[in-house]
Design a protein around this motif. Sequence first.
Motif, PDB file in Angstrom:
ATOM      1  N   MET A  88      18.620  41.448  41.241  1.00  0.00           N
ATOM      2  CA  MET A  88      19.309  40.268  40.521  1.00  0.00           C
ATOM      3  C   MET A  88      20.737  40.952  40.033  1.00  0.00           C
ATOM      4  O   MET A  88      21.766  40.229  40.090  1.00  0.00           O
ATOM      5  N   SER A  89      20.454  42.239  39.317  1.00  0.00           N
ATOM      6  CA  SER A  89      21.744  42.778  38.773  1.00  0.00           C
ATOM      7  C   SER A  89      22.783  43.069  39.804  1.00  0.00           C
ATOM      8  O   SER A  89      23.985  42.648  39.643  1.00  0.00           O
ATOM      9  N   GLN A  90      22.471  43.492  41.024  1.00  0.00           N
ATOM     10  CA  GLN A  90      23.480  43.735  42.116  1.00  0.00           C
ATOM     11  C   GLN A  90      24.159  42.289  42.746  1.00  0.00           C
ATOM     12  O   GLN A  90      25.049  42.283  43.085  1.00  0.00           O
ATOM     13  N   GLU A  91      23.154  41.077  42.546  1.00  0.00           N
ATOM     14  CA  GLU A  91      23.547  39.718  43.039  1.00  0.00           C
ATOM     15  C   GLU A  91      24.561  39.382  42.148  1.00  0.00           C
ATOM     16  O   GLU A  91      25.622  38.808  42.236  1.00  0.00           O
ATOM     17  N   ILE A  92      24.580  39.688  40.694  1.00  0.00           N
ATOM     18  CA  ILE A  92      25.424  39.304  39.772  1.00  0.00           C
ATOM     19  C   ILE A  92      26.726  39.917  40.189  1.00  0.00           C
ATOM     20  O   ILE A  92      27.917  39.186  40.407  1.00  0.00           O
ATOM     21  N   LEU A  93      26.787  41.404  40.427  1.00  0.00           N
ATOM     22  CA  LEU A  93      28.125  41.758  40.835  1.00  0.00           C
ATOM     23  C   LEU A  93      28.590  41.287  42.142  1.00  0.00           C
ATOM     24  O   LEU A  93      29.837  41.078  42.250  1.00  0.00           O
ATOM     25  N   ASN A  94      27.947  40.834  43.097  1.00  0.00           N
ATOM     26  CA  ASN A  94      28.217  40.282  44.175  1.00  0.00           C
ATOM     27  C   ASN A  94      28.842  38.817  43.883  1.00  0.00           C
ATOM     28  O   ASN A  94      29.971  38.546  44.394  1.00  0.00           O
ATOM     29  N   LEU A  95      28.345  38.168  43.165  1.00  0.00           N
ATOM     30  CA  LEU A  95      29.049  36.944  42.526  1.00  0.00           C
ATOM     31  C   LEU A  95      30.298  37.020  41.937  1.00  0.00           C
ATOM     32  O   LEU A  95      31.184  36.380  41.927  1.00  0.00           O
ATOM     33  N   VAL A  96      30.409  38.116  41.233  1.00  0.00           N
ATOM     34  CA  VAL A  96      31.411  38.475  40.324  1.00  0.00           C
ATOM     35  C   VAL A  96      32.633  38.718  41.167  1.00  0.00           C
ATOM     36  O   VAL A  96      33.773  38.349  41.237  1.00  0.00           O
ATOM     37  N   ASN A  97      32.224  39.602  42.448  1.00  0.00           N
ATOM     38  CA  ASN A  97      33.132  39.985  43.251  1.00  0.00           C
ATOM     39  C   ASN A  97      33.570  38.757  43.947  1.00  0.00           C
ATOM     40  O   ASN A  97      34.807  38.762  44.638  1.00  0.00           O
ATOM     41  N   GLN A  98      32.877  37.738  44.316  1.00  0.00           N
ATOM     42  CA  GLN A  98      33.415  36.529  44.774  1.00  0.00           C
ATOM     43  C   GLN A  98      34.607  35.921  44.153  1.00  0.00           C
ATOM     44  O   GLN A  98      35.401  35.369  44.669  1.00  0.00           O
ATOM     45  N   ASN A  99      34.212  35.732  42.790  1.00  0.00           N
ATOM     46  CA  ASN A  99      35.210  34.972  41.889  1.00  0.00           C
ATOM     47  C   ASN A  99      36.345  35.953  41.630  1.00  0.00           C
ATOM     48  O   ASN A  99      37.466  35.229  41.962  1.00  0.00           O
ATOM     49  N   ARG A 100      36.381  37.276  41.815  1.00  0.00           N
ATOM     50  CA  ARG A 100      37.446  37.951  41.808  1.00  0.00           C
ATOM     51  C   ARG A 100      38.165  37.906  43.156  1.00  0.00           C
ATOM     52  O   ARG A 100      39.455  37.891  43.292  1.00  0.00           O
ATOM     53  N   ALA A 101      37.570  37.583  44.308  1.00  0.00           N
ATOM     54  CA  ALA A 101      38.276  37.543  45.628  1.00  0.00           C
ATOM     55  C   ALA A 101      38.963  36.185  45.611  1.00  0.00           C
ATOM     56  O   ALA A 101      40.186  36.139  46.077  1.00  0.00           O
ATOM     57  N   ASN A 102      38.276  35.204  45.140  1.00  0.00           N
ATOM     58  CA  ASN A 102      38.889  33.885  45.026  1.00  0.00           C
ATOM     59  C   ASN A 102      40.159  34.003  44.158  1.00  0.00           C
ATOM     60  O   ASN A 102      41.148  33.088  44.513  1.00  0.00           O
ATOM     61  N   ALA A 103      40.315  34.891  43.475  1.00  0.00           N
ATOM     62  CA  ALA A 103      41.502  34.933  42.335  1.00  0.00           C
ATOM     63  C   ALA A 103      42.352  35.868  43.139  1.00  0.00           C
ATOM     64  O   ALA A 103      43.705  36.220  42.284  1.00  0.00           O
ATOM     65  N   GLY A 104      42.391  36.417  44.216  1.00  0.00           N
ATOM     66  CA  GLY A 104      43.186  37.403  44.745  1.00  0.00           C
ATOM     67  C   GLY A 104      43.072  38.747  44.024  1.00  0.00           C
ATOM     68  O   GLY A 104      43.745  39.682  44.107  1.00  0.00           O
ATOM     69  N   LEU A 105      41.876  39.301  43.307  1.00  0.00           N
ATOM     70  CA  LEU A 105      41.884  40.499  42.666  1.00  0.00           C
ATOM     71  C   LEU A 105      40.767  41.236  43.604  1.00  0.00           C
ATOM     72  O   LEU A 105      40.106  41.077  44.651  1.00  0.00           O
ATOM     73  N   ASN A 106      41.029  42.923  43.293  1.00  0.00           N
ATOM     74  CA  ASN A 106      40.199  43.831  43.878  1.00  0.00           C
ATOM     75  C   ASN A 106      38.710  43.595  43.543  1.00  0.00           C
ATOM     76  O   ASN A 106      38.446  43.183  42.525  1.00  0.00           O
ATOM     77  N   ALA A 107      37.723  43.908  44.496  1.00  0.00           N
ATOM     78  CA  ALA A 107      36.489  44.104  44.168  1.00  0.00           C
ATOM     79  C   ALA A 107      36.025  45.144  43.359  1.00  0.00           C
ATOM     80  O   ALA A 107      36.711  46.236  43.123  1.00  0.00           O
TER      81      ALA A 107
END
Length: 204
Positions: A88-107
Amino acid sequence: MERYTGLNNSMAKKKKLIISLFCLAAVVAAGICAAALIGNKSGITDEGIARQLEDIDFTTETIMDEDVPLGSSVNNPDAREMAELKAMSQEILNLVNQNRANAGLNALTWDTDLELAAAVRAAESSSRFAHTRPDGSQWYTVNPRIMHGENLAYGFKTAASAVNAWMNSPSHRQNILYPDFTRCSVAIYKTGGTYYIAQEFRFW
């Protein structure tokens, strides 16, 4: 919902002096000093929250599911449950990185040292749900060398519900979408059926 501010940089006082001198020079030169500038970065403000790349002055915030009461009995998870919490912790990071990608930010990359700090903060938040630790010290004192931002949550039983709540909170969202963070780790402490989540960020 309360907000807490903490410095995590041992050079903070010296840097604050430099920043103050810079602002004074700007006032003399231009007659206006609307915001302190650090290099090419200006402080980001939202409801009293300030983040600066060099002189880190983070106000971090807690978030909770208001339907879940604080306090519960200690529960020692077995190996299977620990694996589920880690997933679940790693899934949280994956979702965070999806939001960052949508904003044009680095993972953000997972950081083992930051994970250890997050584990301490998740457990501590079950007894004191705040950005101050049970002994009264600031959140970043777990490891001030690497801890530059923190989000907390409790009562959410899925990664998606926790991340959605953070993204709907301006201050949590700013931590998640802060462009200069490069690493992030998450830890979850489960006690009495309640999940306490700590998300820690660092620059390098």
